[in-house]
Write a protein that holds these residues in place. Structure first.
Motif, short mmCIF file in Angstrom:
data_model
loop_
_atom_site.label_atom_id
_atom_site.label_comp_id
_atom_site.label_asym_id
_atom_site.label_seq_id
_atom_site.Cartn_x
_atom_site.Cartn_y
_atom_site.Cartn_z
N TYR A 126 52.40 46.18 26.45
CA TYR A 126 53.04 45.41 25.37
C TYR A 126 53.10 46.22 24.07
CZ TYR A 126 53.10 40.83 27.78
OH TYR A 126 53.35 39.78 28.61
N SER A 127 52.02 46.89 23.72
CA SER A 127 52.00 47.68 22.49
C SER A 127 53.05 48.78 22.52
CB SER A 127 50.62 48.31 22.29
OG SER A 127 49.64 47.32 22.12
N ASN A 128 53.16 49.45 23.66
CA ASN A 128 54.14 50.51 23.78
C ASN A 128 55.57 49.97 23.80
OD1 ASN A 128 52.80 53.21 23.96
ND2 ASN A 128 51.61 52.12 25.50
N LEU A 129 55.78 48.81 24.41
CA LEU A 129 57.10 48.19 24.35
C LEU A 129 57.47 47.84 22.92
CD1 LEU A 129 56.97 45.98 27.55
CD2 LEU A 129 58.77 47.64 27.01
N SER A 130 56.50 47.36 22.16
CA SER A 130 56.74 47.04 20.75
C SER A 130 57.17 48.29 19.99
CB SER A 130 55.48 46.44 20.13
OG SER A 130 55.67 46.21 18.76
N LEU A 131 56.44 49.37 20.18
CA LEU A 131 56.75 50.62 19.49
C LEU A 131 58.12 51.18 19.91
CD1 LEU A 131 55.72 52.72 17.50
CD2 LEU A 131 54.63 53.88 19.43
N HIS A 133 60.72 49.53 21.10
CA HIS A 133 61.79 48.71 20.52
C HIS A 133 61.93 48.95 19.02
CE1 HIS A 133 63.31 46.59 23.96
NE2 HIS A 133 62.07 46.41 24.39
N TYR A 134 60.84 49.30 18.37
CA TYR A 134 60.91 49.69 16.96
C TYR A 134 61.78 50.94 16.83
CZ TYR A 134 59.49 51.63 12.47
OH TYR A 134 59.51 52.17 11.21
N TYR A 135 61.54 51.93 17.71
CA TYR A 135 62.35 53.16 17.70
C TYR A 135 63.82 52.86 17.98
CZ TYR A 135 57.98 55.85 17.88
OH TYR A 135 56.75 56.38 17.62
N LEU A 136 64.07 51.81 18.76
CA LEU A 136 65.45 51.41 19.08
C LEU A 136 66.06 50.53 17.99
CD1 LEU A 136 64.97 50.63 22.88
CD2 LEU A 136 66.44 52.42 21.91
N ASN A 137 65.33 50.34 16.90
CA ASN A 137 65.78 49.51 15.78
C ASN A 137 66.01 48.05 16.18
OD1 ASN A 137 65.75 51.53 13.74
ND2 ASN A 137 67.64 52.37 14.64
N SER A 142 60.62 44.20 19.02
CA SER A 142 59.41 44.91 18.62
C SER A 142 58.33 43.93 18.18
CB SER A 142 59.73 45.90 17.49
OG SER A 142 58.57 46.56 17.07
N LEU A 143 58.72 42.98 17.34
CA LEU A 143 57.78 41.97 16.87
C LEU A 143 57.29 41.09 18.03
CD1 LEU A 143 56.36 40.65 14.48
CD2 LEU A 143 58.39 39.22 14.15
N HIS A 144 58.19 40.73 18.92
CA HIS A 144 57.84 39.90 20.08
C HIS A 144 56.74 40.56 20.92
CE1 HIS A 144 58.21 37.38 23.63
NE2 HIS A 144 58.46 38.46 24.35
N TYR A 145 56.96 41.83 21.28
CA TYR A 145 55.97 42.53 22.11
C TYR A 145 54.68 42.81 21.35
CZ TYR A 145 59.36 42.91 25.86
OH TYR A 145 60.24 42.62 26.86
#
Length: 160
Positions: A126-131, A133-137, A142-145
Motif C-alpha cells: 500500500y505504501s509503495n502504491l501510494s508513492l 501514484h504520487y509520481y503519476l500525479n 495516492s491518498l487512498h493507498y
C-alpha cells in the motif's frame, strides 16, 4: 568560514564513497549468507535482499538476482518469496520510470500478501502504491493507498 568549507568539501568527496562501499559490504555479506543458507526459502529471501540492495547501484544485477529469486519461489510455491520478488520487480520498474508496470507488480504483491495475511507485506505494498501514484500525479489514488497503509499499520501487531 574556510574551516566549514573544508568540512563540506571533505563530506561531499568521501560520503558517497562510504555509501557505495557500505552497499558492497552488504552485498558481500548477503552472498556469504546465501552460501550457508539452510533451506530454499532462506535462499530466496537472501536473493530478494541482494536484489533490493543492488537496486540503486546496479539495476542489471538487481534484475538478475530478482529473476533468480522469483523463479526459485515459483518452483517451490513459496508465496511470500514470490510476493517479495514482485515488490522488487515493482521497485525496479519504478526506478526505470515505468510506473504502470510498477503499479501492476505492487498489486500482484498486495494480493499475495493479503492471501497470506502478511500485514507488514500489505503495508509495504500500500505504501509503495501510494508513492507510485504520487509520481503519476494521481493525488486521489495516492491518498487512498496512503490511508490504507496507515489503517493497516494501526492494526499491525494487534491480536483481537
Amino acid at each position: 568560514m574556510l574551516g566549514s568549507f573544508r568540512y563540506i568539501l571533505f563530506f561531499l568527496l568521501f560520503f558517497p564513497h562510504t555509501l557505495f562501499s557500505q552497499g558492497i559490504n552488504d552485498i558481500d555479506s548477503l552472498k556469504h549468507e546465501l552460501i550457508s543458507a539452510e533451506n530454499e526459502e532462506e535462499k530466496i529471501d537472501i536473493l530478494n535482499d541482494i536484489s533490493f540492495t543492488f537496486l540503486f547501484e546496479n539495476i542489471d544485477s538487481a534484475i538478475f538476482y530478482n529473476d533468480l529469486a522469483f523463479e526459485a519461489a515459483q518452483s517451490i510455491k513459496y508465496s511470500i518469496g514470490t510476493a517479495t520478488s514482485e515488490l522488487n520487480f515493482a521497485a525496479i520498474a519504478e526506478t526505470q520510470g515505468d510506473y504502470q508496470t510498477a503499479v501492476e507488480k505492487f498489486h500482484n504483491a498486495l494480493a499475495i500478501f493479503q492471501e497470506e495475511n502478511d500485514t507488514l507485506g500489505v503495508i509495504h505494498a500500500y505504501s509503495n502504491l501510494s508513492l507510485t501514484h504520487y509520481y503519476l500525479n494521481d493525488s486521489k489514488k495516492s491518498l487512498h493507498y496512503g490511508e490504507l497503509a496507515l489503517l493497516e499499520s494501526r492494526n499491525f501487531g494487534r491480536s483481537d
